[in-house]
Write an enzyme that holds these catalytic residues in place. Structure first.
Site, PDB file in Angstrom:
ATOM      1  N   GLU A 239       3.533 -32.683  11.206  1.00 42.86           N
ATOM      2  CA  GLU A 239       3.423 -34.128  11.043  1.00 42.86           C
ATOM      3  C   GLU A 239       3.027 -34.768  12.371  1.00 42.86           C
ATOM      4  OE1 GLU A 239       6.510 -37.831  10.017  1.00 42.86           O
ATOM      5  OE2 GLU A 239       7.258 -35.799  10.410  1.00 42.86           O
ATOM      6  N   PHE A 240       2.085 -35.695  12.326  1.00 43.75           N
ATOM      7  CA  PHE A 240       1.738 -36.471  13.516  1.00 43.75           C
ATOM      8  C   PHE A 240       2.574 -37.753  13.515  1.00 43.75           C
ATOM      9  CE2 PHE A 240      -0.496 -39.614  15.983  1.00 43.75           C
ATOM     10  CZ  PHE A 240      -0.880 -38.904  17.113  1.00 43.75           C
ATOM     11  N   ILE A 241       3.324 -37.963  14.585  1.00 46.23           N
ATOM     12  CA  ILE A 241       4.190 -39.130  14.703  1.00 46.23           C
ATOM     13  C   ILE A 241       3.611 -40.077  15.743  1.00 46.23           C
ATOM     14  CG2 ILE A 241       6.489 -39.975  15.317  1.00 46.23           C
ATOM     15  CD1 ILE A 241       7.629 -37.317  14.342  1.00 46.23           C
TER      16      ILE A 241
ATOM     17  N   ASP B 134      16.414 -27.335  24.222  1.00 48.92           N
ATOM     18  CA  ASP B 134      15.570 -27.578  25.398  1.00 48.92           C
ATOM     19  C   ASP B 134      15.328 -29.086  25.520  1.00 48.92           C
ATOM     20  OD1 ASP B 134      14.014 -27.090  27.628  1.00 48.92           O
ATOM     21  OD2 ASP B 134      12.224 -26.541  26.499  1.00 48.92           O
TER      22      ASP B 134
END
Length: 339
Positions: free
Chosen positions: A139-141, A243
């Site tokens: 998904e591109f946020i 991380d």
């Protein structure tokens, strides 16, 4: 505990955002010796046979890829935004490794996503590239600004509280921390897991890579006396990002926290703060976190223990500039534990 030097990270470890209202988004970094230009729609025909394009135009339900634009921020993989007629996809590729690294990342993302707490990108597809290498489609946020850290602290604590394991400490798969392999075998005892597969593993790498016997011996002294730091403490396995530094934290356009690029496993919730030396967590973050997950006795004494894993990893990845931070922590624990 020890005062450790906050050394600059490698050139690829820069924050996408800085904390405190508002977040400041950094522009994508482009290597001037290797220009990476957006690919216009007229060039899409040359991508026939590309499994990324094929997935986007079939299972991804797009009918047209308008352009492909590079996205900066990492040093291990290449990242691109695929803009289509139905929206955008975020794609990472690596020409040197097979799909196992991205498969582990997808499992980490999916496991965090399932807690329905802090936002993470949805993973869609992992596969191999035709000649060599691998890819992951996500998904591109769209990133925006944030009102602060309290929401992040609260949502992270909720993830730790909801994400638990019946198998003990570890994870379904091994993964990576930066470019270093991270072993995650299921282990019933936290002290054993952290000793063998976190600190002990990094010490062995340092000994093999640098012949650093002095550091190795200091580390063994600490590990032999580690139970002292967990006296009368019940440690429950919690789902960790693994991380969590400023480069892996952002906010979406609705100003809600987003966490990225995990090195997930089930561990002591305090281990999540191991990268706090370059995460910029404020008192608002910790106050909100501890309202959901109360602070445990001895927390302050264990803070450097969890930083140590990441300092050792940076020493193994980037060299001697991080050694003094490791030795400072070891020496402080030798003094505290009187060993």
């Amino acid at each position: 505990m020890a005062a450790v030097a906050l050394l600059p990270l490698c050139s690829c470890h820069f924050p996408r955002f800085t904390f405190g209202p508002p977040y400041q988004k950094q522009l994508p970094r482009v290597n001037p010796t290797r220009p990476r230009l957006a690919i216009p729609a007229s060039s899409m025909a040359s991508l026939d046979g590309d499994p990324i394009r094929e997935w986007i135009l079939s299972e991804g339900r797009a009918s047209k890829i308008v352009r492909i634009a590079p996205v900066g921020g990492g040093c291990v993989n290449e990242a691109n935004r695929y803009v289509t007629d139905i929206g955008s996809f975020f794609v990472k590729t690596n020409r040197d490794i097979g799909p196992s690294m991205f498969e582990a990342e997808a499992i980490g993302l999916d496991t965090m996503y399932a807690t329905n707490t802090v936002r993470v990108p949805k993973s869609y597809k992992v596969g191999s590239l035709p000649r060599r290498g691998s890819y992951i489609i996500m998904e591109f946020i769209e990133f925006g600004s944030s009102t602060g850290q309290a929401e992040l602290g609260r949502q992270l604590a909720e993830m730790h509280k909801k994400g638990n394991s019946n198998n003990g400490f570890g994870f379904m798969v091994d993964n990576t921390i930066g470019s270093t392999p991270q072993q995650n075998p299921w282990t019933q005892d936290w002290i054993t897991f952290y000793s063998e597969y976190r600190i002990g593993y990094q010490l062995k790498l340092a000994q093999q890579q640098y012949r650093d016997n002095d550091l190795y011996e200091k580390g063994q002294k600490l590990l032999q006396n580690l139970p002292f730091l967990f006296k009368d403490l019940e440690v429950k396995p919690c789902l960790l990002h693994g991380d969590l530094w400023s480069g892996n934290i952002a906010a979406d356009k609705e100003r809600h926290p987003v966490i990225l690029d995990p090195a997930s496993y089930y561990g002591h919730n305090e281990a999540e703060f191991g990268m706090s030396w370059c995460a910029g967590f404020s008192s608002a973050f910790y106050n909100a976190y501890f309202e959901v997950m109360p602070k445990q006795p001895g927390f302050e004494q264990r803070r450097d223990l969890y930083k140590l894993y990441h300092y050792l990893n940076h020493y193994n990845m980037f060299g001697s500039g991080y050694r003094s931070s490791c030795t400072s922590i070891f020496d402080s624990y030798v003094h505290l534990l009187q060993v």
